[in-house]
Scaffold this active site. Structure first.
Site, PDB file in Angstrom:
ATOM      1  N   LYS A   1      22.542  38.002  62.262  1.00 43.98           N
ATOM      2  CA  LYS A   1      22.301  37.976  63.706  1.00 43.98           C
ATOM      3  C   LYS A   1      23.163  36.930  64.393  1.00 43.98           C
ATOM      4  O   LYS A   1      23.614  37.124  65.513  1.00 43.98           O
ATOM      5  CB  LYS A   1      20.816  37.670  63.918  1.00 43.98           C
ATOM      6  CG  LYS A   1      20.367  37.685  65.332  1.00 43.98           C
ATOM      7  CD  LYS A   1      20.147  39.101  65.783  1.00 43.98           C
ATOM      8  CE  LYS A   1      19.947  39.200  67.272  1.00 43.98           C
ATOM      9  NZ  LYS A   1      20.470  40.478  67.774  1.00 43.98           N
TER      10      LYS A   1
ATOM     11  N   ARG B   1      18.738  36.184  59.971  1.00 41.97           N
ATOM     12  CA  ARG B   1      19.921  35.322  59.906  1.00 41.97           C
ATOM     13  C   ARG B   1      20.735  35.544  58.623  1.00 41.97           C
ATOM     14  O   ARG B   1      21.827  34.990  58.476  1.00 41.97           O
ATOM     15  CB  ARG B   1      19.502  33.853  59.984  1.00 41.97           C
ATOM     16  CG  ARG B   1      18.747  33.505  61.244  1.00 41.97           C
ATOM     17  CD  ARG B   1      18.377  32.046  61.259  1.00 41.97           C
ATOM     18  NE  ARG B   1      19.542  31.207  61.340  1.00 41.97           N
ATOM     19  CZ  ARG B   1      20.153  30.841  62.450  1.00 41.97           C
ATOM     20  NH1 ARG B   1      19.690  31.252  63.604  1.00 41.97           N
ATOM     21  NH2 ARG B   1      21.215  30.066  62.427  1.00 41.97           N
TER      22      ARG B   1
ATOM     23  N   LYS C   1      27.015  50.158  67.578  1.00 38.59           N
ATOM     24  CA  LYS C   1      25.601  50.288  67.169  1.00 38.59           C
ATOM     25  C   LYS C   1      25.481  51.233  65.978  1.00 38.59           C
ATOM     26  O   LYS C   1      24.761  50.960  65.030  1.00 38.59           O
ATOM     27  CB  LYS C   1      24.728  50.843  68.309  1.00 38.59           C
ATOM     28  CG  LYS C   1      24.377  49.914  69.441  1.00 38.59           C
ATOM     29  CD  LYS C   1      23.383  48.842  69.118  1.00 38.59           C
ATOM     30  CE  LYS C   1      23.971  47.620  68.543  1.00 38.59           C
ATOM     31  NZ  LYS C   1      24.753  46.697  69.284  1.00 38.59           N
TER      32      LYS C   1
ATOM     33  N   ASN D   1      22.395  25.223  56.171  1.00 42.78           N
ATOM     34  CA  ASN D   1      22.982  26.294  56.967  1.00 42.78           C
ATOM     35  C   ASN D   1      24.229  25.729  57.622  1.00 42.78           C
ATOM     36  O   ASN D   1      24.142  24.755  58.366  1.00 42.78           O
ATOM     37  CB  ASN D   1      21.993  26.763  58.036  1.00 42.78           C
ATOM     38  CG  ASN D   1      22.646  27.664  59.074  1.00 42.78           C
ATOM     39  OD1 ASN D   1      23.588  28.388  58.768  1.00 42.78           O
ATOM     40  ND2 ASN D   1      22.171  27.611  60.296  1.00 42.78           N
ATOM     41  N   GLY D   2      25.376  26.304  57.332  1.00 47.05           N
ATOM     42  CA  GLY D   2      26.630  25.813  57.917  1.00 47.05           C
ATOM     43  C   GLY D   2      27.722  25.871  56.875  1.00 47.05           C
ATOM     44  O   GLY D   2      27.613  26.593  55.883  1.00 47.05           O
TER      45      GLY D   2
ATOM     46  N   GLU E   1      26.956  49.654  62.760  1.00 43.51           N
ATOM     47  CA  GLU E   1      26.162  48.538  62.249  1.00 43.51           C
ATOM     48  C   GLU E   1      24.964  48.998  61.428  1.00 43.51           C
ATOM     49  O   GLU E   1      24.658  48.406  60.402  1.00 43.51           O
ATOM     50  CB  GLU E   1      25.623  47.697  63.418  1.00 43.51           C
ATOM     51  CG  GLU E   1      26.641  46.794  64.048  1.00 43.51           C
ATOM     52  CD  GLU E   1      26.064  46.016  65.228  1.00 43.51           C
ATOM     53  OE1 GLU E   1      26.288  44.810  65.300  1.00 43.51           O
ATOM     54  OE2 GLU E   1      25.394  46.627  66.092  1.00 43.51           O
TER      55      GLU E   1
ATOM     56  N   CYS F   1      22.283  32.217  57.624  1.00 43.01           N
ATOM     57  CA  CYS F   1      21.333  31.421  56.861  1.00 43.01           C
ATOM     58  C   CYS F   1      20.220  30.898  57.764  1.00 43.01           C
ATOM     59  O   CYS F   1      20.440  30.513  58.901  1.00 43.01           O
ATOM     60  CB  CYS F   1      21.959  30.230  56.155  1.00 43.01           C
ATOM     61  SG  CYS F   1      23.278  30.663  55.041  1.00 43.01           S
TER      62      CYS F   1
ATOM     63  N   GLU G   1      30.389  50.051  72.642  1.00 40.58           N
ATOM     64  CA  GLU G   1      29.116  49.488  72.200  1.00 40.58           C
ATOM     65  C   GLU G   1      28.302  50.542  71.432  1.00 40.58           C
ATOM     66  O   GLU G   1      27.676  50.245  70.413  1.00 40.58           O
ATOM     67  CB  GLU G   1      28.344  48.946  73.419  1.00 40.58           C
ATOM     68  CG  GLU G   1      26.932  48.439  73.160  1.00 40.58           C
ATOM     69  CD  GLU G   1      26.824  47.330  72.113  1.00 40.58           C
ATOM     70  OE1 GLU G   1      27.839  46.768  71.701  1.00 40.58           O
ATOM     71  OE2 GLU G   1      25.690  47.052  71.681  1.00 40.58           O
TER      72      GLU G   1
ATOM     73  N   HIS H   1      46.186  60.206  72.480  1.00 43.86           N
ATOM     74  CA  HIS H   1      47.251  59.458  71.818  1.00 43.86           C
ATOM     75  C   HIS H   1      46.877  59.074  70.395  1.00 43.86           C
ATOM     76  O   HIS H   1      47.328  58.060  69.893  1.00 43.86           O
ATOM     77  CB  HIS H   1      47.607  58.229  72.655  1.00 43.86           C
ATOM     78  CG  HIS H   1      48.038  58.596  74.036  1.00 43.86           C
ATOM     79  ND1 HIS H   1      49.282  59.124  74.310  1.00 43.86           N
ATOM     80  CD2 HIS H   1      47.362  58.584  75.213  1.00 43.86           C
ATOM     81  CE1 HIS H   1      49.373  59.391  75.609  1.00 43.86           C
ATOM     82  NE2 HIS H   1      48.213  59.071  76.176  1.00 43.86           N
TER      83      HIS H   1
ATOM     84  N   TRP I   1      23.050  33.904  54.030  1.00 41.57           N
ATOM     85  CA  TRP I   1      24.135  34.840  54.331  1.00 41.57           C
ATOM     86  C   TRP I   1      25.367  34.221  53.692  1.00 41.57           C
ATOM     87  O   TRP I   1      25.819  33.156  54.093  1.00 41.57           O
ATOM     88  CB  TRP I   1      24.304  34.980  55.845  1.00 41.57           C
ATOM     89  CG  TRP I   1      25.276  36.060  56.235  1.00 41.57           C
ATOM     90  CD1 TRP I   1      25.007  37.383  56.399  1.00 41.57           C
ATOM     91  CD2 TRP I   1      26.666  35.896  56.513  1.00 41.57           C
ATOM     92  NE1 TRP I   1      26.143  38.064  56.758  1.00 41.57           N
ATOM     93  CE2 TRP I   1      27.187  37.170  56.836  1.00 41.57           C
ATOM     94  CE3 TRP I   1      27.539  34.810  56.516  1.00 41.57           C
ATOM     95  CZ2 TRP I   1      28.516  37.393  57.160  1.00 41.57           C
ATOM     96  CZ3 TRP I   1      28.871  35.031  56.839  1.00 41.57           C
ATOM     97  CH2 TRP I   1      29.346  36.305  57.161  1.00 41.57           C
TER      98      TRP I   1
END
Ligand code: G6P
Length: 615
Positions: free
Chosen positions: A610, A27, A492, A101-102, A495, A2, A488, A511, A75
């Protein structure tokens, strides 16, 4: 999670708020909304599901006048993305509008209480409870809006950055924060609120960073008033200057922030090393290490904690500290670490890594380790963020603002800071020879130009990406320092292209993942030429024997893996411990172009945000 924006001044608030929302859209973008008080005192709220552009469209035929307003991009946490769950939220009488926001953790208890007092709820959000509680305080105790916000917040448990306005009062804007980011901008006769500096920087450089539990009254023509929830005394605002420039937060000719940020890496690494890596003397000076070297010398162990991409940087940190400093290292995602009652010794060092400096789980992990006496070292990008404030020492990454949701330059600068830190500690502890130290430092000075060389291969990587858009699964393999790079790379791709991908230690493939390999399956092998080169060559052969399609990241001049691979991307030679700074670049570009070829929104991938300020 948010973004919030606010404005009180002499200009029309709407365009300023909308521009601010666009800048904060990284955000969260489940819904967006705005509330304005016009000069006649009418309070208008407009909100819609979806992105800020939807809100703009929706408002085309609406009355958007008013010089005070608040706006929000969401969000979703409590309640699905929908018009009704979008902020701003109204109080019962529709006299108050609030953005948040929270998370209000005790919202169910408060909601029950308010329902018993006759309040009805329109949304499923925790936020609506707060605006209703403010109205209850105003009515029940005959309080002004400011005092009601203050009293309501004394009842709240949780995290918040809020903006509140009221009907009939075009001269008032109230804000407050605890554990969620908030900046107040001070212009000439005008004030701005933002979750970060990006909605503010165009108008003023003077800002206040409110502390936790502060409630702020912004009233037209009067001095700003700040009080703490712990004590009603007036607090003198400390005005600071923001370092951000407008160029930092615009795309600068690139089609997406992510591509801009990938290309910025030589510059951001240069900034990260500036004043810290001394080329001539081949030295590293990190005050965060130098001033606390006895902590590193006596450290029983280093614990590294972080989330997402920052955790991957932490995994590379393990290889760096163990190889260069011979200090045992454990790396753990913060959300696990904080809840498993970990054994923490007072002579442990906890390194917390966070781009935003606001990730809730990372902050909680830091608090836990701090309470048990560990020394807290932060690696963080956002200056003045909560992570930065919680540390005993640390090093900023100085990557500049990262806006694309998929982290790129934040990752390489985090790895760079960890490398510098490990080298500085290794030198002091004499765990590497002077010769090795100087050799690695010299090589570090060449990293920017080597990344530049990889970026020159962008069109080659773009063409390659088109071959693989059909794939539904990818496997990324790496060993040693490049095993976290494989993870990583996979993250990427997931995402931004929504293709399933797994990063695996190359030998461990036997394995399990090997069962997935067939002629359809692309396997990215991060295989620069170091000690384990022959081992990874065998892993490549194992993949080929099962007809997997190999894309290999190899050192310039490689001949062996080239013979096996379907596609090859060459990177310049460097020290093994620095190789992640190079090998990750083609993986970032590959993900970007695969996502573009699939028509995905790379800067704002679905469901992601983010900065994750909720656990
Ligand atoms: C979110 C972001 C990731 C980031 C992670 C940790 O998931 O989308 O890019 O790596 O949070 O964030 P931090 O700000 O603590 O590095």
């Amino acid at each position: 999670m948010c973004g919030i924006v606010g404005y009180l001044g002499t200009k029309d608030a709407f365009p300023i708020l909308i521009k601010g929302l666009h800048r904060l859209e990284y955000r969260g973008y489940d819904s967006a909304g705005v509330a304005l008080v016009d000069n006649n005192g009418n309070l208008n709220v407009y909100k819609t599901k979806g992105k800020v552009a939807n809100l703009e469209n929706y408002c085309k035929d609406k009355d958007i006048s008013g010089c005070v307003g608040i706006a929000h991009t969401r969000w979703a946490t409590h309640g699905e993305p929908s018009d009704v769950n979008a902020h701003p939220h109204f109080s019962q009488s529709k006299n108050i509008a609030l953005i948040h926001n929270g998370i209000i953790e005790n919202y169910l208890t408060l909601k029950k209480f308010l329902i018993s007092k006759g309040y009805e709820f329109r949304s499923e959000t925790d936020t609506e409870v707060l605006v209703q509680l403010i109205e209850f305080m105003m009515k029940e105790h005959k309080l002004s809006l400011y005092d009601a916000v203050y009293q309501a917040l004394t009842q709240v448990v949780g995290a918040y950055a809020i903006g509140v306005i009221e009907k009939g009062n075009p001269d008032l804007l109230i804000t407050a924060r605890t554990s969620s980011p908030l900046i107040v901008g001070l212009g000439e006769g005008e004030y701005f609120l933002g979750s970060d500096a990006s909605p503010i920087v165009e108008y003023t450089k003077n800002v206040i960073y409110p502390e936790d539990r502060q409630v702020i009254k912004i009233e037209r023509g009067k001095e700003i008033e700040i009080r703490s929830l712990d004590n009603e005394d007036l607090i003198k605002p400390e005005v600071k200057e923001i370092e951000l420039s407008l160029d930092d937060i615009e795309k600068g000719g690139f089609p997406h922030f992510m591509l801009k940020e990938i290309f910025e890496q030589p510059k951001s690494l240069a900034l990260c090393m500036n004043g810290r890596v001394q080329k001539e003397q081949k030295e590293i000076i990190l005050s965060g290490v130098r001033d606390h070297i006895e902590k590193f010398a006596k450290a029983r162990r280093i614990l590294i904690t972080a989330c997402g991409t920052s955790w991957h940087a932490g995994l590379i940190g393990k290889y760096l500290f163990e190889t260069l400093c011979r200090i045992p290292v454990e790396v753990e995602v913060a959300s696990e670490f904080r809840y498993r009652n970990p054994v923490i010794f007072s002579d442990d060092i906890l390194i917390a890594i966070s781009q935003s400096g606001e990730t809730a789980d990372t902050l909680a992990a830091m608090e836990l380790a701090k309470a048990q006496g560990a020394f807290i070292y932060g690696v963080c990008n956002v200056v003045g963020s909560s992570v930065a404030r919680l540390t005993d020492s640390g090093t900023y990454t100085h990557a500049g603002p990262e806006i694309g949701v998929a982290s790129t330059k934040a990752f390489t600068t985090q790895v760079c800071v960890l490398t510098m830190t490990a080298l500085a500690v290794a030198k002091e502890l004499k765990t590497i020879s002077e010769e090795e130290y100087k050799r690695i430092v010299t090589e570090l000075c060449h990293i920017e130009e080597k990344i530049g060389k990889i970026l020159e291969k962008t069109s080659e990587i773009e063409s390659m990406s088109k071959i693989f858009t059909y794939a539904r699964n990818f496997l990324y393999l790496g060993r040693g320092f490049n095993y976290p790079v494989a993870m990583e790379g996979a993250l990427k791709l997931k995402e931004i292209s929504y293709i399933h991908a797994e990063g695996y230690p190359a030998a461990e493939m036997k394995h399990g993942p090997i069962a997935l390999i067939d002629e359809e399956m692309p396997i990215i092998v991060v295989a620069p030429r170091y000690a384990l080169y022959n081992k990874i060559l065998s892993n490549v052969q194992e993949v080929k024997a099962r007809k997997g399609r190999i894309i290999a990241i190899v050192t310039e001049g490689d001949t062996e893996i080239k013979k096996q691979a379907d596609c090859v991307i060459e990177i310049p030679e460097t020290e093994e411990c620095l190789s992640p700074l190079l090998t990750v670049i083609p993986l970032q570009l590959l993900s970007y172009y695969i996502a573009i070829a699939k028509g995905k929104d790379v800067d704002q991938p679905r469901n992601l945000a983010k900065s994750v300020t909720v656990e």
